[in-house]
Design a protein around this motif. Sequence first.
Motif, PDB file in Angstrom:
ATOM      1  N   LEU A 150      -5.745  15.019   9.304  1.00 20.22           N
ATOM      2  CA  LEU A 150      -4.835  13.887   8.765  1.00 20.22           C
ATOM      3  C   LEU A 150      -3.911  14.274   7.535  1.00 20.22           C
ATOM      4  O   LEU A 150      -4.301  15.335   7.129  1.00 20.22           O
ATOM      5  N   GLY A 151      -2.972  13.576   7.582  1.00 19.59           N
ATOM      6  CA  GLY A 151      -1.655  14.171   6.483  1.00 19.59           C
ATOM      7  C   GLY A 151      -2.075  13.130   5.117  1.00 19.59           C
ATOM      8  O   GLY A 151      -2.645  11.945   5.048  1.00 19.59           O
ATOM      9  N   ASP A 152      -1.566  13.657   4.294  1.00 26.09           N
ATOM     10  CA  ASP A 152      -1.511  13.287   2.972  1.00 26.09           C
ATOM     11  C   ASP A 152      -1.089  11.750   2.747  1.00 26.09           C
ATOM     12  O   ASP A 152       0.413  11.584   3.066  1.00 26.09           O
ATOM     13  N   VAL A 206       3.848  10.304   1.642  1.00 24.70           N
ATOM     14  CA  VAL A 206       4.052  11.715   2.380  1.00 24.70           C
ATOM     15  C   VAL A 206       3.706  11.713   3.957  1.00 24.70           C
ATOM     16  O   VAL A 206       4.648  12.333   4.517  1.00 24.70           O
ATOM     17  N   THR A 207       2.677  11.081   4.441  1.00 23.23           N
ATOM     18  CA  THR A 207       2.556  11.036   5.711  1.00 23.23           C
ATOM     19  C   THR A 207       2.623   9.161   6.217  1.00 23.23           C
ATOM     20  O   THR A 207       1.878   8.533   5.569  1.00 23.23           O
ATOM     21  N   ASP A 224       8.804   5.483   4.592  1.00 22.96           N
ATOM     22  CA  ASP A 224       9.767   6.329   3.460  1.00 22.96           C
ATOM     23  C   ASP A 224       9.030   6.321   2.368  1.00 22.96           C
ATOM     24  O   ASP A 224       9.764   6.853   1.386  1.00 22.96           O
ATOM     25  N   GLY A 225       8.021   5.902   2.173  1.00 20.44           N
ATOM     26  CA  GLY A 225       7.195   5.473   0.917  1.00 20.44           C
ATOM     27  C   GLY A 225       5.971   6.653   0.671  1.00 20.44           C
ATOM     28  O   GLY A 225       5.443   6.689  -0.564  1.00 20.44           O
ATOM     29  N   ARG A 237      15.038  14.136  -2.744  1.00 22.53           N
ATOM     30  CA  ARG A 237      13.783  13.261  -3.234  1.00 22.53           C
ATOM     31  C   ARG A 237      12.823  14.052  -3.941  1.00 22.53           C
ATOM     32  O   ARG A 237      11.769  13.541  -4.558  1.00 22.53           O
ATOM     33  N   ARG A 246       5.276   8.465  -2.675  1.00 24.95           N
ATOM     34  CA  ARG A 246       6.443   9.477  -2.620  1.00 24.95           C
ATOM     35  C   ARG A 246       7.307   8.848  -4.000  1.00 24.95           C
ATOM     36  O   ARG A 246       8.184   9.405  -4.602  1.00 24.95           O
ATOM     37  N   LYS A 267       4.874  19.472   6.283  1.00 27.95           N
ATOM     38  CA  LYS A 267       5.734  18.646   7.436  1.00 27.95           C
ATOM     39  C   LYS A 267       6.147  19.495   8.351  1.00 27.95           C
ATOM     40  O   LYS A 267       6.893  20.249   8.079  1.00 27.95           O
ATOM     41  N   PRO A 306      -2.366  19.171   3.679  1.00 24.12           N
ATOM     42  CA  PRO A 306      -2.136  17.701   4.419  1.00 24.12           C
ATOM     43  C   PRO A 306      -0.482  17.366   4.096  1.00 24.12           C
ATOM     44  O   PRO A 306      -0.290  16.407   4.728  1.00 24.12           O
ATOM     45  N   ALA A 307       0.089  18.019   3.115  1.00 22.24           N
ATOM     46  CA  ALA A 307       1.424  17.643   2.768  1.00 22.24           C
ATOM     47  C   ALA A 307       2.193  18.394   3.693  1.00 22.24           C
ATOM     48  O   ALA A 307       3.610  17.963   3.382  1.00 22.24           O
ATOM     49  N   TYR A 347       7.640  20.612  -0.022  1.00 26.70           N
ATOM     50  CA  TYR A 347       8.313  19.939  -1.147  1.00 26.70           C
ATOM     51  C   TYR A 347       7.587  20.026  -2.309  1.00 26.70           C
ATOM     52  O   TYR A 347       6.371  19.746  -2.291  1.00 26.70           O
TER      53      TYR A 347
END
Lengths: 375, 375
Positions: free
Chosen positions: B293-295, B277-278, B274-275, A299, B299, A331, A328-329, A351
């Motif tokens: 918090l995540g991004d 980053v977080t 699925d769409g 991806r 994607r 994983k 924040p990105a 990534y």
Amino acid sequence: MVGGGQLARMTHEAGIPLGIRFKLLSDTPQDSAAQVVSDVVIGDYRDLDVLRAFAQGCDVVTFDHEHVPAEHLRALEADGVVIRPGVEALLHAQDKGVMRKRLSEAGVPCPRHRIVADPEDVARFAAEAGEGDGFPVVLKTVRGGYDGKGVWVVRGVEEAAEPFRAGVPVLAEEMVDFARELAANVVRSPHGQAVAYPVVESIQVDGVCDTVIAPAPGLSEELSGTAQEMALKIAAELGVVGHLAVELFETRDGRLLVNELAMRPHNSGHWTQDGAVTSQFANHVRAVLDLPLGDPRPRAPWTVMTNVLGGDYPDMYGAYLHCMARDPALKIHMYGKDVKPGRKVGHVNTYGDDLADVRERGRHAADYLRGTITE
Amino acid sequence: MVGGGQLARMTHEAGIPLGIRFKLLSDTPQDSAAQVVSDVVIGDYRDLDVLRAFAQGCDVVTFDHEHVPAEHLRALEADGVVIRPGVEALLHAQDKGVMRKRLSEAGVPCPRHRIVADPEDVARFAAEAGEGDGFPVVLKTVRGGYDGKGVWVVRGVEEAAEPFRAGVPVLAEEMVDFARELAANVVRSPHGQAVAYPVVESIQVDGVCDTVIAPAPGLSEELSGTAQEMALKIAAELGVVGHLAVELFETRDGRLLVNELAMRPHNSGHWTQDGAVTSQFANHVRAVLDLPLGDPRPRAPWTVMTNVLGGDYPDMYGAYLHCMARDPALKIHMYGKDVKPGRKVGHVNTYGDDLADVRERGRHAADYLRGTITE
């Protein structure tokens, strides 16, 4: 799934969206997977009665490790239990001697090797190289090794006694002058459908996988295709069902030699959780249940997996907060394991478009979580 | 988490890589989440003693639905239980009357509305529009509605009796002449950190969410920014912790009006699995545990979520195989629920560069799984 480690934990995670009812045989309720699975049986996988009781009501039995005795697997198959991968395939992941013999017969390039009887036989094996005394030589117990355990690099006959002490047959192999290590991950279903993931570079530190880069930087299309074909050929030849990781040496003169096989989700495929359309875990589940396989394509231009090893500080919470806040990105994949120095307790995937940046982010997070850096 | 539905199931899935110990209060062991979670308490969330016992040993309690009685939430908070979102915020997702009053006071644009006492009062509310008799009018019970339940479109006073029969206060709202429905999803932590997902278009069929398109096609940057700001303002104003979905009407004259609020992961955010980053589920977990918090960035250029409703055939297995084989990149999310006609039993996510193709793939899979098409 037999075995309650992180591979089972992540396989369960991947099975949830597929609507799978996942049943686990785990040594203890504290095991990584047992913490997160609903249907857990606690028991010893070395006990055939435990395995038989566990297999009751399972459509398919699969494994998070290679340690279930082959005679138990044969007994289960004789009972009519569906085991995937089957015992005839799994033998090649359980016994390095069996694997080397079979792959060589099939014409798959491997390092020079043979079973050796004692230290003097190791010296004869080394001398067969035809250059000097032929040392160093790699010795491996044919069963039970992982993460560098059960593997010795021996520089002379006087160092060759140790591997024989376990009472397990010992395999001698030439010490390959490799440029780097690669892994070709494929998944094959009972129907014979198969998918191949991009070939990755795997960087080991002290015999333990440290970093995986997807795809392997600078690998030619030709060599990449060769590696994928080798893995697909091995999967078909051995009748593998599920995920097959083929660890490869890329030699300095541009050849590929098979190092190890694993017939289950594998550390070299963890990057697929965030870097591929379908993860190795989801495809392993799909394969063992004979569902159509999912798209293995990447991806992102680059995905890097960096293992998180335990450090000297058992409480990673502060480091965990820091890494999430800094990137924040990032994983993060934690296994719910107690921290012990050197133990794999998780991994991070990163990534993006810029490989140097993607690697640096993963490296920083893993080192920070381990406690080897503090800023 | 209180409530064993699919939102809890997917929240658990998202918590596994974070290393979270997830504990569930579920009505039955067959509930969607109870099938996949290790630590499940079976009990009735309407019983304060059950809630109190469940909350023992939880660091934080959060919810997969809005139905826990507010007085129980207050009692738990008085006990010292950490509830996120807190009861003062959650009231606005539980009671549409409270929500409308608070948002209007805060200057957030809403449809014209007021609490109505009886059918005659509905007629007076309608007439206040100042055009004709003012019908149709939307009536909602202030509590307990979802997926079109508890909502009536009333075309005259003679149709206005039904909503009053439940004995719950009734809110009257103008029938908004909207061009489409949007949703602005944000996540806010106790620290006050907040992230905003791209604004999505939500397409309803028979009052039930059918398709979500991320980002909302053709939405201007200005309107998108306005929607995100509205959601962030509401989250801050109400002290929301966790995921907040703000369902919006985009009117034909280019205004945004708040329709509903949900303070938990929401169907309009399923595309993030699925769409983005977080995912919304991972960020909900991170928020309620006060982790960074995540991004929230996307994607893929387009991600489409299509709900899978149950059809006339309880056995979806054949259709499931077909859809996986036809589209290896299809991301299927099944909830482990028995199939009943019209019941949400799963969703599919598709993503890519070409919106028409991405929508068609999702549409085909959902229709095939439901059984309304067979090729």
